[in-house]
Structures are given as C-alpha cells and as structure tokens.
Design a protein around this motif. Structure first.
Motif, PDB file in Angstrom:
ATOM      1  N   ASN A   1       0.838  -1.186   0.000  1.00  0.00           N
ATOM      2  CA  ASN A   1       0.000   0.000   0.000  1.00  0.00           C
ATOM      3  C   ASN A   1       0.886   1.254   0.000  1.00  0.00           C
ATOM      4  O   ASN A   1       1.794   1.360   0.817  1.00  0.00           O
ATOM      5  CB  ASN A   1      -0.849  -0.062   1.278  1.00  0.00           C
ATOM      6  CG  ASN A   1      -1.832   1.071   1.368  1.00  0.00           C
ATOM      7  OD1 ASN A   1      -1.555   2.186   0.942  1.00  0.00           O
ATOM      8  ND2 ASN A   1      -2.976   0.789   1.940  1.00  0.00           N
TER       9      ASN A   1
ATOM     10  N   ARG B   1       1.427   2.827   3.306  1.00  0.00           N
ATOM     11  CA  ARG B   1       2.372   2.188   4.231  1.00  0.00           C
ATOM     12  C   ARG B   1       3.818   2.508   3.830  1.00  0.00           C
ATOM     13  O   ARG B   1       4.708   2.541   4.654  1.00  0.00           O
ATOM     14  CB  ARG B   1       2.175   0.674   4.269  1.00  0.00           C
ATOM     15  CG  ARG B   1       0.833   0.182   4.811  1.00  0.00           C
ATOM     16  CD  ARG B   1       0.574   0.593   6.241  1.00  0.00           C
ATOM     17  NE  ARG B   1       0.061   1.969   6.344  1.00  0.00           N
ATOM     18  CZ  ARG B   1      -1.130   2.347   5.930  1.00  0.00           C
ATOM     19  NH1 ARG B   1      -1.952   1.496   5.407  1.00  0.00           N
ATOM     20  NH2 ARG B   1      -1.505   3.605   6.042  1.00  0.00           N
TER      21      ARG B   1
ATOM     22  N   ASP C   1       4.434   5.628   5.490  1.00  0.00           N
ATOM     23  CA  ASP C   1       4.633   5.327   6.905  1.00  0.00           C
ATOM     24  C   ASP C   1       6.051   4.833   7.156  1.00  0.00           C
ATOM     25  O   ASP C   1       6.662   5.169   8.171  1.00  0.00           O
ATOM     26  CB  ASP C   1       3.650   4.236   7.374  1.00  0.00           C
ATOM     27  CG  ASP C   1       2.285   4.818   7.671  1.00  0.00           C
ATOM     28  OD1 ASP C   1       2.178   6.055   7.737  1.00  0.00           O
ATOM     29  OD2 ASP C   1       1.332   4.035   7.845  1.00  0.00           O
TER      30      ASP C   1
ATOM     31  N   LEU D   1       5.183  -3.150   8.147  1.00  0.00           N
ATOM     32  CA  LEU D   1       4.398  -2.156   7.412  1.00  0.00           C
ATOM     33  C   LEU D   1       4.033  -2.605   6.003  1.00  0.00           C
ATOM     34  O   LEU D   1       2.984  -2.243   5.489  1.00  0.00           O
ATOM     35  CB  LEU D   1       5.166  -0.835   7.338  1.00  0.00           C
ATOM     36  CG  LEU D   1       5.082   0.017   8.617  1.00  0.00           C
ATOM     37  CD1 LEU D   1       6.170   1.073   8.628  1.00  0.00           C
ATOM     38  CD2 LEU D   1       3.710   0.650   8.757  1.00  0.00           C
TER      39      LEU D   1
END
Lengths: 413, 295
Positions: free
Chosen positions: A24, A27, A30, A53
C-alpha cells in the motif's frame, strides 16, 4: 533522509509489488516516517519495521524476506543492484513446469504430427450456436467419450449454467417482520404518538449464500475428466457471488483459489497448471483430506460451508485414515457432497475400498460425468436448505456396522 | 512511561512479564509512534490479546475491549439508546403535563456507550488502548465498518453529530485466522504474525509467569510442549496451555513430569479426543524419555 535511501525505498516497494505483494502506498509513506523513529543503522530494526508495514499476509512473509535479503545487501556483499532476475517470479513457479494432461490421450501427439495442432491454431470448427438436438445429445454424453469439438461446445454450455447456492441464516438482523423487537425504531415511532407504543417494530435475520469449498481429485484415474472439471470449478468460481475456495490433489493438496480468481478462463487454468506439481499422480485421498482438515479446515469451513468433493474413489492410501478424515470433514461442514464421474455408468457400484470407507460420511453422492449431471447439481445446490435429513441414515449404517463388528468379534469366543 | 527506543520498549515489556521478540517490539513501537493500528495474527494461545493488555499497563491507561462475533452490529459495538430510560422519561414528562422533546430524548444523557464509542470519545486524559479481539469471528459488514472507524477515528451518530477522537486510541486487532480477514483492513495496519515460541523463549515465559514452578519442572514442561508441537496433532497447545498446565502441576505439588500425572492432566493442554488418544500410553513415555534426555 538522503535522497539515495528514499530512491532505494521506492525501488524496493516496486520490487515487492512486482513479486505480487500487496504493498500500500500509504504504508510506504509510513515506512519513511518510521525511519525517523528507529536506529536506521540497525539492520534488524529496519527489517522488522519494513516487514510489519509492507506485509500483511502471513504467507507473503518468506517472499518478503528473500526480497529483503537480496535488495538490501551491503555494497561489499554485492551491493544494491537491481539484478533481480531470480526473484521476478514467485518461488512456487520455479518448480519444473508440469501442465495439466491434454484433453484426451489422442491429443497428446506432439505438434510435429501435423494433425495435432494446438487448439489456438485450429479454425473454430464448431460455432457457438448449438442446435437443440445437438445439445440434447451432448447433455447426456459422458465427458470421457467426447471429441475435442464436443468438449469445446460443452465448455461453452457450462459457462451458461446458472449457479446459486442455498442460503444460511446469519446472526445479523435487519428491519423486517421477524420475531425480534427493534426497540430503537419502536421508540422512534412511538414519539409520534406522545410515547405511546402503538406498533412494535421488528427485526428479522439476514440470509446469505453459503460459502462453497471444492476439493478435486486430479490423479491419474481421473485424467479423462480433469480438464473439464477444472473448467467446471472455474465456472463455479466465476459464477457465484460468494467466495469459493478450491483445492486439487493427487499425492498432495494444492490450494488454487488465488490462481482461479479474477482471470480469464485460459489464463486461470494456465496459472493452476503451474501451481500444481502432481498432475495425474497416484491417489492418496486420506492424506489429502488430512492435509485439508489440518491446514485449511478451520480457515475455510466456517459459516456453514458446503463441500464439493470430486473424486472417483480409487484410493491407494490408508483406508482407516480416509475414514477418520471423512468423518472429521463431515462434522465440520454443513453439507458434504461427493461427485463421482463413475456414478454415471449404470453398472457402477461403489465397491472400491476408499469409496466404501467414505460412503457413510457423505451427505449426497452424485454423478458428474455429463452436462445433464451438472445441471442436476446446479438445481440441487440451489435447493439446499437449512436442514439435512440425510445424516440420520449414516447413523443407521454405523449402527448396523457396529452390530456386524460386534457379531464378528463375538463369534470366535 | 518514557519509551524512546525499541530497546526501552522491549525492556519495559519484559518488566510487565511479556517476553517479546525484536520484531514484535518493533511493530508495537511503530504502532505507538505512527499512530497506526496493530494487527496481530497467529494461532490461538500465543499471546495476542496479552499484547493489548500489556500496552495498556505500560501506558498506564484504560483498556477497552471489543470481543467480536458474527452479527456484531452498531448497537453492540458503538452505541445504543437507553430505551427504558427514554420510555420512563416520556411518562414522567407526561405526568407533569409536558411533552418530551425529541432532541432531549436522543441526547447524550440517553446514550449507552459501547466499546468503539468509548474508545474515541474524549472523556479521558490519556488515549486508551482499544482491543478488537478475534476480528475473524465477525462478518464482512462489521469489518467494513471497522475499516471506516480506524481510518479517521470518528463516528457519526445521526441524532447527535460526529464525534472525533482528539487523541486516537492505540488500536490492537487480533485474529486467529479462522477465516481470511479482508486485505483492505489489514493493509491499514502494522502487521505481525506471532509464532509459537522456541524452547528458550517459552521457558523464559513460564519462569516469568509461574515463578513458583521449580526450574526443573518448568524446563521439562517446556520441552514436553515443544515436542508436542512437532507431533502430528490436530490442535497443538499454545503458550496459554503451557502456562495453565504449569500452574496445574504446581497446584498438584509436582517436582518433575511423571507419566501418570501427565496422562491425568493431558486435558489441560490437548483439547481434541483424537489428540489425547495419540499422546497416551507408549507414545507418552517415549516423548517423556526424549524430554528428560534433552533438558
């Protein structure tokens, strides 16, 4: 953060996606943030951060580990290169490529023979329109006796079959005419009359189609039917709204759900062909069932699943194991339907040891040898209801068996 | 508590008697730092739920638990109106010759707060820990709803309005994988698969959790359980079973594993009759002998 690292992170994300991981973008961002919170020099921390993650399926973890090892090597160990040649394919495809058996033994001729060209090169002999009488003949002809053209026609007719699975009552409720009171709406309505309850609002259970699980035998003895049955499984997967889980086995069990999903039929069957390594091998139904029960049963048999077990019952394995695992399978699913292509022949009697062992635990024993039998199956699946009276008969059989065994053991004494 | 590095967190977890791998500690640490939900998957009894409890203790905050089941709906997960109070209120007002105002009846006074609402409501000084336990038991409808709540930590109640968490809770979601949870939900989270521990880790857990067990017994128990996990069983024991069994054997004043007492207490660690049958008698002795040699 240096631009170099960011660049590498993006490349790494792209590599993972290329390997089929569901990464994703959120992520990925992140992960960039996460680098600010960890000691980036500690490789294990970076590894765990990236893994927690970027991976969210347990089965993807080994693939991630492999990719991580290759990508984030120190320059001295080979450096961050993008020569990922060995990684571009999922590991499971690296096995020698074995494809499903051809339609009929006669088709197995190598292409050099002239006549046996691959189907793609051949002009379409039969058009989509099949006349009524042709269709009637086709409907009742055994799959094993069909010519290549007839099989093509059957495959097209198969796609036209409408599949629908019986429903089960879920524990979710919705507004309706059931027995349960809906206090929220009752109070709401009563406000109109100054708090006097004049009518009770009610809720009723919501119904959903049952999940379907297919376990198909692709061993040597089933060879004549395998191709067509895969088509059948594909059309079920594509034709039903609910999730369908599919497995095949001869000596070992392979899950083919993901291969069948969301692809055109030819592509899907090609993927299945690559995923399975034991086409037309021996049959060990008991072992395959055990693998299914232990590894998958708890995960796919929830919510009142219906199981279609497709096999001719020719078993070379441990019969006791087969009996035990059949019993377990039946206990954990709502309905166990065994489809046997041999059952179409009037002379057939389920006398093989494997079939004998399994029979007491089967809810429905049906043929699957021609188009008519598939239509019949479709009808039966639609009519599946909450009850299943058939299991009572099993206890009767068991009781009789037990008395027989008791009589036998009692005799010598 | 000041948790400024993964090492700190790992040490703090250990202080709370939770032995975590580096990987799990990293995932928890990042969940706290990045304010992302933590999705823990693994077999039953490997300590998934315990993670949420320990985090709550570490942060010295409340743990709000939502146990999932099929058909779990908004009335049980988020909020419900207190109907009896509403009806009473209407009657009381009626007796006074007044009419209850709808806005009042459907106001905060008559609201029953269920776990998800409690978790995002800003009534606490510290953000709580929200444990969504066994999400695989719920259905797709609830999963979709949960996805919505976890993405922006806000809930809309038509009669009252939108409530948004100022300090989002630390969300921990667990799954036993009795069915595949949709990727969309897992994708939003930090994911960690908790595996069965190896001998050293499990021994450490047993020592930490049941300190009154003699070291020799604890070692044998751990060895025995590790052997069982390699055996061909339908359901192998989890760490929870190891701890239960240790406590049981301590309660029975055992100093070492004896075949008789092991057989009598097998029900604590094996939950299927087939499995119990398989481990009984000869096999049991063989396993015990192996254990006694290795540990």
């Amino acid at each position: 953060m240096t631009g170099h690292l960011l660049h590498n992170l993006i490349l790494f994300g792209r590599l993972l996606r290329g390997l089929g991981l569901d990464v994703n973008p959120g992520r990925m961002i992140d992960l960039v943030h996460a680098l600010g919170h960890i000691e980036i020099g500690r490789k294990p921390d970076f590894y765990h951060a990236a893994r927690s993650l970027l991976v969210h399926r347990h089965e993807d973890e080994p693939l991630f580990d492999q990719a991580f090892e290759m990508f984030w090597r120190k320059p001295s160990e080979g450096g961050v290169t993008l020569e990922m040649g060995g990684l571009q394919v999922r590991p499971r495809f690296r096995r020698p490529l074995v494809t499903p058996p051809p339609l009929r033994p006669s088709d197995a001729k190598p292409p050099e023979d002239g006549e046996g060209q691959s189907p793609a090169d051949q002009p379409p002999i039969l058009q989509v329109t099949v006349t009524y009488s042709d269709r009637e003949v086709l409907r009742h002809k055994d799959f094993a006796e069909m010519s290549g053209e007839e099989l093509d026609a059957v495959r097209r007719l198969m796609t036209a079959l409408v599949w629908q699975l019986g429903e089960r009552r879920t524990r979710r409720r919705k507004p309706g005419k059931g027995r349960l009171l809906d206090l929220r709406r009752t109070v709401r309505k009563s406000l109109r009359y100054g708090g006097e309850v004049l009518e009770w609002a009610r809720r009723e259970p919501k119904y959903k189609p049952r999940p379907l699980v297919i376990v198909a035998d692709i061993s040597g003895s089933m060879e004549r039917y395998t191709r067509l049955l895969l088509h059948f499984i594909y059309s079920l997967t594509a034709g039903l709204d609910q999730p369908v889980e599919a497995f095949v086995f001869s000596t070992r069990l392979t899950r083919i759900t993901r291969q069948l999903h969301g692809r055109e039929v030819e592509a899907a069957l090609r993927e299945v062909g690559q995923a399975v390594s034991d086409w037309s091998g021996g049959t060990r139904i008991g072992e395959a069932l055990k693998a299914f029960n232990f590894d998958w049963g708890r995960r796919v048999l929830g919510h009142g699943a219906v199981v279609l077990f497709i096999s001719d019952g020719w078993d070379r394995g441990d019969v006791d194991l087969l009996r035990r695992e059949m019993a377990r399978l039946q206990r954990t699913c709502h309905r166990l339907i065994w489809l046997n292509p041999l059952l179409g022949s009037p002379e057939y009697e389920p006398l093989t040891r494997g079939m004998q062992a399994a029979l007491p635990y089967i809810d429905d024993f049906l043929p699957v040898h021609n188009l008519a039998s598939l239509e019949d199956l479709a009808r039966r699946l639609t009519d599946l209801d909450e009850r299943r009276g058939i299991r009572a008969r099993r206890t009767a059989i068991e009781r009789r068996e037990r008395t027989l065994i008791n009589a036998e053991t009692a005799e010598p004494r | 508590m000041n948790l400024t590095s993964i090492d700190d967190l790992q040490a703090a977890l250990r202080e709370q008697l939770y032995i975590a791998d580096r990987g799990l500690a990293t995932a928890i640490y990042l969940a706290l730092r990045l304010h992302r939900p933590l999705f823990l998957e693994g077999e039953a009894g490997v300590g998934k739920t315990e993670v949420a409890k320990v985090i709550a203790r570490l942060l010295d905050t409340d743990l709000i638990r939502l146990q999932c089941y099929e058909g779990l709906d908004v009335h049980h997960a988020v909020y419900e109106w207190n109907y009896t109070r509403q009806m009473m209120h209407i009657r009381v007002m009626e007796a006074r010759g007044e009419r209850a105002a709808e806005a009042e009846l459907f106001g905060p006074d008559f609201l029953l707060r269920r776990p998800l609402l409690q978790a995002i409501e800003n009534s606490r000084e510290k953000a709580p820990v929200l444990l969504v336990d066994e999400v695989d038991r719920s259905d797709e409808e609830f999963e979709a709803f949960l996805l919505e709540v976890l993405s922006d930590f806000q809930i809309t109640i038509p009669e009252i309005g939108t409530i948004k968490a100022e300090r989002p809770p630390v969300a921990v979601i667990t799954s036993n994988r009795t069915r595949e949870v949709h990727d969309a939900l897992k994708r939003r989270c930090l994911y960690y698969w908790i595996d069965y521990p190896g001998f050293d880790k499990e021994f450490e857990i047993v020592r930490a959790k049941v300190p009154q067990a003699p070291a020799q017994l604890a070692r044998q128990i751990t060895g025995f359980i590790q052997e069982l996990r390699r055996a061909d069983l339908y359901k192998v024991p989890g760490v929870a079973e190891t701890l239960d069994w240790t406590a049981a054997l301590v309660a029975l004043d055992q100093q070492a594993l004896e075949p008789g007492i092991v057989e009598e207490t097998l029900g604590v660690i094996l939950k299927y009759q087939d499995d119990v049958e398989k481990v009984r008698g000869e096999n049991l002795r063989a396993i015990l002998d192996r254990v006694k040699v290795t540990v």
